[in-house]
Motif scaffolding. Structure first.
Motif, PDB file in Angstrom:
ATOM      1  N   LEU A 181     -15.300 -31.726   4.760  1.00 38.55           N
ATOM      2  CA  LEU A 181     -13.880 -31.628   5.489  1.00 38.55           C
ATOM      3  C   LEU A 181     -12.578 -31.384   4.496  1.00 38.55           C
ATOM      4  O   LEU A 181     -11.893 -30.602   4.865  1.00 38.55           O
ATOM      5  CB  LEU A 181     -13.691 -32.704   6.530  1.00 38.55           C
ATOM      6  CG  LEU A 181     -12.582 -32.302   7.378  1.00 38.55           C
ATOM      7  CD1 LEU A 181     -12.462 -31.390   8.498  1.00 38.55           C
ATOM      8  CD2 LEU A 181     -12.078 -33.583   8.554  1.00 38.55           C
ATOM      9  N   ALA A 182     -12.686 -32.240   3.546  1.00 40.15           N
ATOM     10  CA  ALA A 182     -11.591 -32.114   2.530  1.00 40.15           C
ATOM     11  C   ALA A 182     -11.415 -30.985   2.026  1.00 40.15           C
ATOM     12  O   ALA A 182     -10.250 -30.650   1.425  1.00 40.15           O
ATOM     13  CB  ALA A 182     -11.718 -33.359   1.573  1.00 40.15           C
ATOM     14  N   GLN A 183     -12.536 -30.439   1.770  1.00 39.77           N
ATOM     15  CA  GLN A 183     -12.463 -29.039   1.044  1.00 39.77           C
ATOM     16  C   GLN A 183     -12.136 -27.842   2.099  1.00 39.77           C
ATOM     17  O   GLN A 183     -11.973 -26.609   1.532  1.00 39.77           O
ATOM     18  CB  GLN A 183     -13.725 -28.660   0.240  1.00 39.77           C
ATOM     19  CG  GLN A 183     -13.922 -29.740  -0.802  1.00 39.77           C
ATOM     20  CD  GLN A 183     -15.337 -29.569  -1.597  1.00 39.77           C
ATOM     21  OE1 GLN A 183     -15.992 -28.420  -1.270  1.00 39.77           O
ATOM     22  NE2 GLN A 183     -15.773 -30.283  -2.426  1.00 39.77           N
ATOM     23  N   ARG A 184     -11.914 -28.050   3.149  1.00 41.82           N
ATOM     24  CA  ARG A 184     -12.012 -26.909   4.220  1.00 41.82           C
ATOM     25  C   ARG A 184     -10.621 -26.828   4.889  1.00 41.82           C
ATOM     26  O   ARG A 184     -10.246 -25.975   5.422  1.00 41.82           O
ATOM     27  CB  ARG A 184     -13.055 -26.987   5.178  1.00 41.82           C
ATOM     28  CG  ARG A 184     -14.334 -26.766   4.632  1.00 41.82           C
ATOM     29  CD  ARG A 184     -15.477 -27.025   5.616  1.00 41.82           C
ATOM     30  NE  ARG A 184     -15.086 -27.365   7.005  1.00 41.82           N
ATOM     31  CZ  ARG A 184     -15.330 -28.347   7.619  1.00 41.82           C
ATOM     32  NH1 ARG A 184     -16.116 -29.569   7.053  1.00 41.82           N
ATOM     33  NH2 ARG A 184     -14.766 -28.812   8.828  1.00 41.82           N
ATOM     34  N   GLN A 185     -10.080 -28.258   5.039  1.00 44.31           N
ATOM     35  CA  GLN A 185      -8.696 -28.437   5.852  1.00 44.31           C
ATOM     36  C   GLN A 185      -7.792 -29.245   5.041  1.00 44.31           C
ATOM     37  O   GLN A 185      -7.904 -29.912   4.267  1.00 44.31           O
ATOM     38  CB  GLN A 185      -9.196 -29.066   7.264  1.00 44.31           C
ATOM     39  CG  GLN A 185     -10.006 -28.328   8.048  1.00 44.31           C
ATOM     40  CD  GLN A 185     -10.226 -28.997   9.632  1.00 44.31           C
ATOM     41  OE1 GLN A 185      -9.399 -29.740   9.843  1.00 44.31           O
ATOM     42  NE2 GLN A 185     -11.336 -28.683  10.289  1.00 44.31           N
TER      43      GLN A 185
END
Length: 325
Positions: A181-185
């Motif tokens: 998630l941290a790399q997408r949002q």
């Protein structure tokens, strides 16, 4: 011990866990279930907690990770297992597989494979309830990856504008397949905040605490049913197994065994049992008994599925272009 709503939720989580563990073993060892299968092992509290707040007449829609919501809503186990084996007696007549489950008798309206597909479908059902005054709430489960589809933003806006009686349940397990998630949002702007930006009442909840999930879902459903508009629940949880399939994936390079183990320590069944032990000192004995009961139930369902009839070739397109006869 007399069953209570609290112990019933532990029982339901144990049932989902044992059914999926048995199915995962058969899937891996026998290769007779060839439908892509997404397990919810480790995420049981989200489905059980939310469905505990729903009425039978409140429809539930899900994406590909569908077994747990199906069973939590009361879906027929034989229908599920027969469907995974492609049999005519499956809940979708053997034509849909794991990703396309349905049981209208208990309000499980359906599941689908396209990412985010059921978000607007549930909104459509909720709009029908709003227009007709039906005292029903449409609920849909989806993962954090689905919130990156355009239809998520569109549906949040539409639902808020029309004050739809809808409950949007995001099972945020921090991964979209293998992408964190941290790399997408963007950091500091979570999924609940994004829904709130569209005017949807949104709440972030520990998704491994079944009692917290039930409380949040009950408040959300009451709010929606009273005409106060849609609610999004962002439930923070974690899947133990691989994205699709029965195995473990700590050696795939995107997450470590240590990370998985840290979430296993937060097992929703163990946490619920720990919380209930002071009032229910026999909870561990009950969990052990339920584990044995539902393991046997799952094995029996697989045995019966293997003996069930295949769809007739002449009927393979029945229902594909209209209602099945």
């Amino acid at each position: 011990m007399t069953s209570t709503p609290d112990t019933a939720m532990v029982r339901d989580m144990v049932r989902i866990r044992k059914v999926e563990e048995v199915l995962a073993d058969y899937y891996r060892d026998e290769q007779q279930m060839r439908t892509p299968t997404h397990f919810s092992i480790g995420q049981e509290a989200t489905s059980v907690g939310v469905c505990a707040a729903l009425r039978r007449t409140d429809p539930v829609y899900t994406g590909h990770r569908s077994h747990a919501p199906y069973l939590a809503k009361g879906g027929d186990l034989r229908g599920l297992v027969d469907e995974l084996h492609g049999r005519e007696t499956g809940c979708a007549k053997g034509r849909g597989g794991s990703i396309h489950l349905v049981d209208h008798a208990v309000g499980f309206a359906g599941s689908a494979a396209i990412l985010g597909e059921m978000i607007p479908v549930a909104a459509g059902a909720a709009w029908a309830f709003a227009l007709t005054g039906a005292p029903r709430v449409a609920t849909t489960f989806f993962g954090d990856g689905a919130t990156e589809e355009g239809v998520f933003a569109e549906t949040m806006n539409f639902a808020a504008v029309h004050r739809l009686p809808a409950l949007f349940v995001c099972e945020n397990n921090t991964y979209s397949i293998s992408s964190p998630l941290a790399q997408r949002q963007a950091a500091g702007f979570g999924i609940a905040a994004r829904a709130a930006a569209h005017g949807v009442h949104a709440v972030s909840v520990d998704g491994n605490d079944v009692f917290a999930v039930r409380a949040a879902a009950t408040a959300a459903v009451d709010r929606a049913r009273a005409g106060e508009g849609p609610v999004l629940l962002e439930l923070h949880t974690y899947r133990w197994r691989e994205h699709v399939g029965p195995g473990w994936d700590h050696d795939h390079g995107y997450r470590t065994r240590e990370e998985i183990d840290s979430w296993i320590e937060r097992c929703p069944i163990r946490r619920a049992a720990d919380a209930l032990r002071p009032a229910h000192p026999d909870i561990d004995d009950l969990v052990a008994a339920w584990s044995a009961e539902y393991t046997a139930e799952a094995h029996d369902a697989v045995r019966l599925a293997k003996a069930a009839p295949w769809p007739d070739v002449a009927d393979l397109t029945r229902g594909a272009y209209g209602p099945a006869a």
